[in-house]
Design a protein around this motif. Structure first.
Motif, PDB file in Angstrom:
ATOM      1  N   GLU A   1       0.886  -1.170   0.052  1.00 57.62           N
ATOM      2  CA  GLU A   1      -0.041  -0.057   0.093  1.00 57.62           C
ATOM      3  C   GLU A   1       0.864   1.392   0.113  1.00 57.62           C
ATOM      4  O   GLU A   1       1.962   1.330   0.559  1.00 57.62           O
ATOM      5  CB  GLU A   1      -0.799   0.192   1.392  1.00 57.62           C
TER       6      GLU A   1
ATOM      7  N   THR B   1       0.790  -0.175  -6.292  1.00 57.94           N
ATOM      8  CA  THR B   1      -0.764   0.257  -5.890  1.00 57.94           C
ATOM      9  C   THR B   1      -1.032   1.541  -6.636  1.00 57.94           C
ATOM     10  O   THR B   1      -2.225   1.525  -7.254  1.00 57.94           O
ATOM     11  CB  THR B   1      -0.969   0.430  -4.357  1.00 57.94           C
TER      12      THR B   1
ATOM     13  N   ASP C   1     -11.707   0.850  -4.282  1.00 57.74           N
ATOM     14  CA  ASP C   1     -11.697  -0.100  -3.367  1.00 57.74           C
ATOM     15  C   ASP C   1     -10.069  -0.425  -3.378  1.00 57.74           C
ATOM     16  O   ASP C   1      -9.561  -0.660  -2.325  1.00 57.74           O
ATOM     17  CB  ASP C   1     -12.305  -1.554  -4.017  1.00 57.74           C
ATOM     18  N   ASP C   2      -9.415  -0.592  -4.617  1.00 59.58           N
ATOM     19  CA  ASP C   2      -7.924  -0.540  -4.454  1.00 59.58           C
ATOM     20  C   ASP C   2      -7.173   0.522  -3.810  1.00 59.58           C
ATOM     21  O   ASP C   2      -6.373   0.305  -3.103  1.00 59.58           O
ATOM     22  CB  ASP C   2      -7.413  -0.685  -5.859  1.00 59.58           C
TER      23      ASP C   2
ATOM     24  N   ARG D   1      -8.856   0.185   0.046  1.00 60.06           N
ATOM     25  CA  ARG D   1      -8.646  -0.922   0.658  1.00 60.06           C
ATOM     26  C   ARG D   1      -9.825  -1.344   1.316  1.00 60.06           C
ATOM     27  O   ARG D   1      -9.990  -2.059   2.302  1.00 60.06           O
ATOM     28  CB  ARG D   1      -7.632  -1.155   1.632  1.00 60.06           C
TER      29      ARG D   1
ATOM     30  N   GLU E   1     -10.414  -5.166   2.021  1.00 60.02           N
ATOM     31  CA  GLU E   1      -9.561  -6.079   2.938  1.00 60.02           C
ATOM     32  C   GLU E   1     -10.020  -5.647   4.596  1.00 60.02           C
ATOM     33  O   GLU E   1      -9.944  -6.295   5.522  1.00 60.02           O
ATOM     34  CB  GLU E   1      -8.103  -5.372   3.033  1.00 60.02           C
ATOM     35  N   SER E   2     -10.510  -4.392   4.539  1.00 58.74           N
ATOM     36  CA  SER E   2     -11.170  -3.915   5.893  1.00 58.74           C
ATOM     37  C   SER E   2     -12.488  -4.753   5.986  1.00 58.74           C
ATOM     38  O   SER E   2     -12.669  -4.940   7.172  1.00 58.74           O
ATOM     39  CB  SER E   2     -11.348  -2.539   5.638  1.00 58.74           C
TER      40      SER E   2
ATOM     41  N   ASP F   1     -11.307 -12.378   1.477  1.00 57.82           N
ATOM     42  CA  ASP F   1     -11.323 -11.136   0.686  1.00 57.82           C
ATOM     43  C   ASP F   1     -11.046 -11.368  -0.708  1.00 57.82           C
ATOM     44  O   ASP F   1     -11.588 -10.627  -1.812  1.00 57.82           O
ATOM     45  CB  ASP F   1     -10.104  -9.768   1.330  1.00 57.82           C
TER      46      ASP F   1
ATOM     47  N   ASP G   1      -0.031  -9.106  -7.020  1.00 58.63           N
ATOM     48  CA  ASP G   1       0.014  -7.893  -7.439  1.00 58.63           C
ATOM     49  C   ASP G   1       0.226  -7.627  -8.859  1.00 58.63           C
ATOM     50  O   ASP G   1      -0.149  -6.742  -9.561  1.00 58.63           O
ATOM     51  CB  ASP G   1       0.517  -6.879  -6.525  1.00 58.63           C
TER      52      ASP G   1
END
Length: 215
Positions: free
Chosen positions: A57, A62, A107-108, A111, A114-115, A137, A193
């Protein structure tokens, strides 16, 4: 001089056939993304001792994926407008694609999945580090692909007429499935990734094929 040169370049680009424009973009986009992934993985391994270091992140990996997803959403919306003005009945497919890529970009960036997965694990009392049940996820991410497949099937007749869209879209779907598999089984952070970036590049190439379709 600089302005005249710039105008000349734009004019030459405008005169190129759509197929030539598409070939140039796709020919740079996909191989370029493969090279980008390789460079990040090697640089991370050499300077930080971890291939995944530059895919974390707030890292170049990312940043690139978020940017590409926003570009995909913009291209999808532009294609929608082109098809709508050309009175192509299947133009709503690009509305769905715009929403899917826009939500994926957000979303990317933030996150969300993931949350949500961590919250679900806490709510159900599941170990978040569990091999399967604590890491679902990837199933949420897979829903993006399922949604786009359903929409593509509905408008398949119009989409199948654009062969580059089918080729790159299918290749993107295969790579995307590989990314979900790598995420589910935690094979390798940089591989997961890296596959995501390549899949997005392939999807963008498919979207551009729709944008520059032969009228």
């Amino acid at each position: 001089m600089g302005g005249a040169s710039s105008i000349s370049v734009r004019e030459r680009w405008g005169r190129l056939p759509s197929r030539r424009k598409y070939g140039l973009c796709a020919g740079v986009l996909v191989p370029g993304m493969c090279l980008y992934v390789a460079v990040l993985a090697v640089a991370g391994a050499v300077w930080w001792g971890e291939s995944h270091e530059l895919f974390h992140e707030n890292a170049p990996g990312t940043w690139m994926s978020v940017t590409l997803l926003f570009v995909c959403a913009a291209v999808a919306w532009s294609t929608r407008e082109r098809w709508r003005r050309a009175e192509v009945e299947a133009y709503p497919v690009w509305t769905h694609a715009t929403y899917a890529f826009l939500i994926a970009a957000l979303d990317d960036w933030f996150r969300f999945h993931e949350s949500l997965d961590n919250f679900r694990a806490w709510l159900m009392g599941i170990d978040p580090k569990h091999m399967v049940w604590g890491n679902l996820d990837y199933a949420l991410v897979a829903l993006y692909g399922v949604y786009l497949l359903i929409v593509a099937w509905k408008y398949r007749r119009a989409l199948l007429a654009i062969r580059p869209l089918v080729w790159f879209g299918s290749a993107g779907a295969v790579v995307f499935a590989g990314m979900v598999f790598a995420d589910a089984w935690r094979i390798s952070g940089w591989l997961e990734d890296g596959l995501k970036l390549i899949a997005i590049a392939l999807f963008l190439a498919a979207l551009l094929a729709g944008f520059w379709r032969d009228k």
